[in-house]
Design a protein around this motif. Structure first.
Motif: not given
Length: 61
Positions: A13-35
């Protein structure tokens, strides 16, 4: 045996859920702002000079 079955079902059940996963666009936005922030801190004077020269060359002699 019942405990093992319960743990197995819980794992599936846990392997199939994506809860708690950070979306890719959030990581891209944060990394771009840091750069951009890091570049701005190190190259502020050079970037300002480039921008000033570019504006003065467009606006006239």
């Amino acid at each position: 045996m019942n405990t093992m079955r319960h743990l197995w079902l819980r794992l599936i059940t846990r392997a199939g859920s994506d809860r708690g996963d950070v979306p890719g666009w959030v990581l891209v936005a944060v990394m771009t702002a840091g750069l951009v922030t890091a570049l701005w801190l190190f190259a502020d004077d050079a970037l300002t000079g480039i921008l000033d020269r570019a504006i003065s060359s467009v606006s006239g002699p």
